[in-house]
Design a protein around this motif. Structure first.
Motif, mmCIF file in Angstrom:
data_model
loop_
_atom_site.group_PDB
_atom_site.id
_atom_site.type_symbol
_atom_site.label_atom_id
_atom_site.label_comp_id
_atom_site.label_asym_id
_atom_site.label_seq_id
_atom_site.Cartn_x
_atom_site.Cartn_y
_atom_site.Cartn_z
ATOM 1 N N TYR A 38 31.490 35.752 33.594
ATOM 2 C CA TYR A 38 31.107 37.078 34.087
ATOM 3 C C TYR A 38 31.826 38.164 33.291
ATOM 4 C CZ TYR A 38 30.362 40.982 37.323
ATOM 5 O OH TYR A 38 30.011 42.192 37.883
ATOM 6 N N LEU A 39 33.062 37.858 32.834
ATOM 7 C CA LEU A 39 33.857 38.811 32.070
ATOM 8 C C LEU A 39 33.747 38.594 30.563
ATOM 9 C CD1 LEU A 39 37.136 38.717 34.220
ATOM 10 C CD2 LEU A 39 35.264 40.386 34.344
ATOM 11 N N SER A 40 33.725 37.336 30.144
ATOM 12 C CA SER A 40 33.721 37.024 28.711
ATOM 13 C C SER A 40 33.353 35.556 28.516
ATOM 14 C CB SER A 40 35.108 37.288 28.111
ATOM 15 O OG SER A 40 35.190 36.795 26.785
ATOM 16 N N PRO A 41 32.624 35.236 27.429
ATOM 17 C CA PRO A 41 32.348 33.819 27.133
ATOM 18 C C PRO A 41 33.541 33.106 26.507
ATOM 19 C CG PRO A 41 31.363 35.215 25.464
ATOM 20 C CD PRO A 41 31.940 36.143 26.494
ATOM 21 N N LEU A 120 42.429 33.412 47.286
ATOM 22 C CA LEU A 120 42.087 34.817 47.132
ATOM 23 C C LEU A 120 42.794 35.355 45.891
ATOM 24 C CD1 LEU A 120 40.654 37.281 48.452
ATOM 25 C CD2 LEU A 120 42.829 37.769 49.592
ATOM 26 N N GLY A 121 42.044 36.050 45.011
ATOM 27 C CA GLY A 121 42.690 36.550 43.807
ATOM 28 C C GLY A 121 41.757 37.398 42.956
ATOM 29 N N PHE A 122 42.171 37.580 41.688
ATOM 30 C CA PHE A 122 41.410 38.436 40.777
ATOM 31 C C PHE A 122 41.673 37.999 39.342
ATOM 32 C CE2 PHE A 122 45.624 40.201 40.708
ATOM 33 C CZ PHE A 122 45.798 40.636 39.397
ATOM 34 N N VAL A 123 40.758 38.391 38.452
ATOM 35 C CA VAL A 123 40.938 38.296 37.002
ATOM 36 C C VAL A 123 40.550 39.649 36.428
ATOM 37 C CG1 VAL A 123 40.315 37.131 34.872
ATOM 38 C CG2 VAL A 123 40.401 35.833 37.002
ATOM 39 N N TYR A 124 41.403 40.233 35.596
ATOM 40 C CA TYR A 124 41.152 41.561 35.021
ATOM 41 C C TYR A 124 41.194 41.456 33.502
ATOM 42 C CZ TYR A 124 41.951 46.406 33.600
ATOM 43 O OH TYR A 124 41.868 47.626 32.981
ATOM 44 N N ASN A 125 40.120 41.883 32.862
ATOM 45 C CA ASN A 125 40.018 41.865 31.402
ATOM 46 C C ASN A 125 40.333 43.259 30.873
ATOM 47 O OD1 ASN A 125 38.742 42.041 28.671
ATOM 48 N ND2 ASN A 125 38.186 39.919 29.121
ATOM 49 N N THR A 126 41.398 43.385 30.086
ATOM 50 C CA THR A 126 41.851 44.698 29.624
ATOM 51 C C THR A 126 40.934 45.303 28.571
ATOM 52 O OG1 THR A 126 43.272 43.680 27.945
ATOM 53 C CG2 THR A 126 44.252 44.095 30.114
ATOM 54 N N ARG A 127 40.040 44.508 28.022
ATOM 55 C CA ARG A 127 39.168 45.003 26.947
ATOM 56 C C ARG A 127 37.843 45.548 27.476
ATOM 57 N NH1 ARG A 127 37.611 41.358 21.597
ATOM 58 N NH2 ARG A 127 36.780 43.055 20.329
ATOM 59 N N SER A 129 35.064 47.600 29.388
ATOM 60 C CA SER A 129 34.875 48.897 30.037
ATOM 61 C C SER A 129 33.840 48.795 31.151
ATOM 62 C CB SER A 129 34.435 49.945 29.017
ATOM 63 O OG SER A 129 33.245 49.537 28.352
ATOM 64 N N ASN A 130 32.890 47.872 30.998
ATOM 65 C CA ASN A 130 31.886 47.616 32.031
ATOM 66 C C ASN A 130 32.188 46.261 32.665
ATOM 67 O OD1 ASN A 130 29.592 47.987 33.593
ATOM 68 N ND2 ASN A 130 28.277 46.915 32.104
ATOM 69 N N ASN A 131 32.255 46.216 34.000
ATOM 70 C CA ASN A 131 32.642 45.001 34.713
ATOM 71 C C ASN A 131 33.981 44.451 34.198
ATOM 72 O OD1 ASN A 131 30.262 45.193 36.151
ATOM 73 N ND2 ASN A 131 29.177 43.689 34.894
ATOM 74 N N PRO A 132 35.061 45.187 34.338
ATOM 75 C CA PRO A 132 36.343 44.728 33.787
ATOM 76 C C PRO A 132 37.059 43.698 34.646
ATOM 77 C CG PRO A 132 36.635 46.844 34.844
ATOM 78 C CD PRO A 132 35.166 46.548 34.916
ATOM 79 N N ALA A 133 36.656 43.532 35.916
ATOM 80 C CA ALA A 133 37.413 42.672 36.827
ATOM 81 C C ALA A 133 36.473 41.760 37.598
ATOM 82 C CB ALA A 133 38.246 43.508 37.788
ATOM 83 N N GLN A 134 37.023 40.654 38.022
ATOM 84 C CA GLN A 134 36.297 39.671 38.824
ATOM 85 C C GLN A 134 37.156 39.301 40.016
ATOM 86 O OE1 GLN A 134 33.712 38.156 39.948
ATOM 87 N NE2 GLN A 134 33.287 36.317 38.733
ATOM 88 N N ALA A 135 36.579 39.406 41.221
ATOM 89 C CA ALA A 135 37.284 38.993 42.438
ATOM 90 C C ALA A 135 37.012 37.522 42.698
ATOM 91 C CB ALA A 135 36.829 39.833 43.623
ATOM 92 N N ARG A 136 38.009 36.853 43.274
ATOM 93 C CA ARG A 136 37.842 35.444 43.609
ATOM 94 C C ARG A 136 38.246 35.224 45.060
ATOM 95 N NH1 ARG A 136 39.844 31.987 38.282
ATOM 96 N NH2 ARG A 136 38.201 32.771 36.879
ATOM 97 N N ALA A 137 37.377 34.558 45.798
ATOM 98 C CA ALA A 137 37.657 34.241 47.194
ATOM 99 C C ALA A 137 36.897 32.971 47.547
ATOM 100 C CB ALA A 137 37.236 35.384 48.106
ATOM 101 N N ALA A 138 37.586 32.044 48.222
ATOM 102 C CA ALA A 138 36.946 30.776 48.571
ATOM 103 C C ALA A 138 37.624 30.187 49.802
ATOM 104 C CB ALA A 138 37.029 29.787 47.404
#
Length: 269
Positions: A38-41, A120-127, A129-138
């Motif tokens: 979702y953030l990067s391949p 519960l957590g997150f991943v944040y891509n510093t590069r 500008s569009n969709n820079p973060a992904q939330a995680r919950a399970a």
């Protein structure tokens, strides 16, 4: 002849469910690899720091144990070209019940059962500008098992332990392919964002091997923690493979609770 009696009350203490609590506080450091399409391949690799609180409650006279686990992780990772970074933080919680089998005069203890696990957590891509973060919950139900072996070397107590858990069924949050968080939370555009999970779409494993030893009247613990979380949902892939060296200490104590019981008897006078 008439006799008179008086009532004498006595209060007796009754022992109620004594339990032994074994709690370890551990710090871990190691390596992790993160993929979130979702953030990067690209796959990102780097360092991860872990804090783990692990508690086992054993009940005297009952073949059951309660498992409570709190784990927090933070990782800073980079891509192969080293021109982009990601930051990731996760909190894991487990609450479970395990049935106990004892062998060789209690030297070997095998435990098996199940746990409810929440992540519960997150991943944040510093590069990005569009969709820079992904939330995680399970939320998962996970079969869980452990084995402990206790022994002595020159009258000093040692113990080794192995534990693992595998998610069986549950649910997780995920945006759909091409869907933005603005669509989800601002426009209420639901698109299969709560996904039913099973081993076919989240083949994951968490396992831990530890060794306990005593120095200066304190029990210390060292070990290895492997956490392999994977998911393929909504045409997106994500994984986080972590390997950490653990070190910390162990506290073991017994809680005894008494219940007051009133007993009466008749005494002539």
């Amino acid at each position: 002849m008439a006799h008179s009696c008086r009532v004498i009350a006595q209060e007796l203490d009754t022992l109620v469910s004594p339990k032994t609590i074994t709690n370890s506080q551990l710090i871990g450091i190691g390596k992790t690899q993160i993929l979130d399409t979702y953030l990067s391949p690209e796959k990102y690799q780097g360092q991860e720091v872990t804090y783990l609180s692990h508690t086992i409650r054993d009940y005297d006279g009952k073949p059951l144990s309660k498992l409570i686990r709190h784990q927090g992780t933070f990782a800073q990772v980079h891509n192969r070209a080293n021109n982009a970074n990601e930051l990731a933080g996760m909190y894991y919680f487990s609450y479970g019940w395990l049935y106990n089998w004892h062998f060789f005069s209690n030297q070997l203890i095998v435990k098996a059962g199940g746990s409810i696990e929440a992540n519960l957590g997150f991943v944040y891509n510093t590069r990005n500008s569009n969709n820079p973060a992904q939330a995680r919950a399970a939320l998962n139900i996970s079969p869980t098992a452990a084995a402990e072996y206790h022994f002595y070397i020159k009258r000093l107590p040692f113990a080794v332990r192995y534990e693992f858990a595998v998610p069986l069924v549950g649910a997780m949050f995920s945006p759909n392919y091409g869907q933005s968080y603005y669509e989800i939370f601002s426009r209420d555009n639901y698109d299969h964002n709560i996904v039913f999970t099973h081993p076919g779409n989240i083949p994951s494993l968490r396992h831990m091997f530890t060794a306990d030893f005593t120095l200066w009247h304190q029990t210390f613990r060292i070990g290895y923690l492997g956490n392999y979380q994977q998911a393929r949902v909504n045409h997106l892939k994500q994984h986080q493979y972590s390997h950490a060296f653990l070190i910390g200490w162990v506290n073991r104590f017994k809680l005894i609770r008494y219940r007051e019981k009133r007993k009466t008897r008749l005494s002539p006078y």
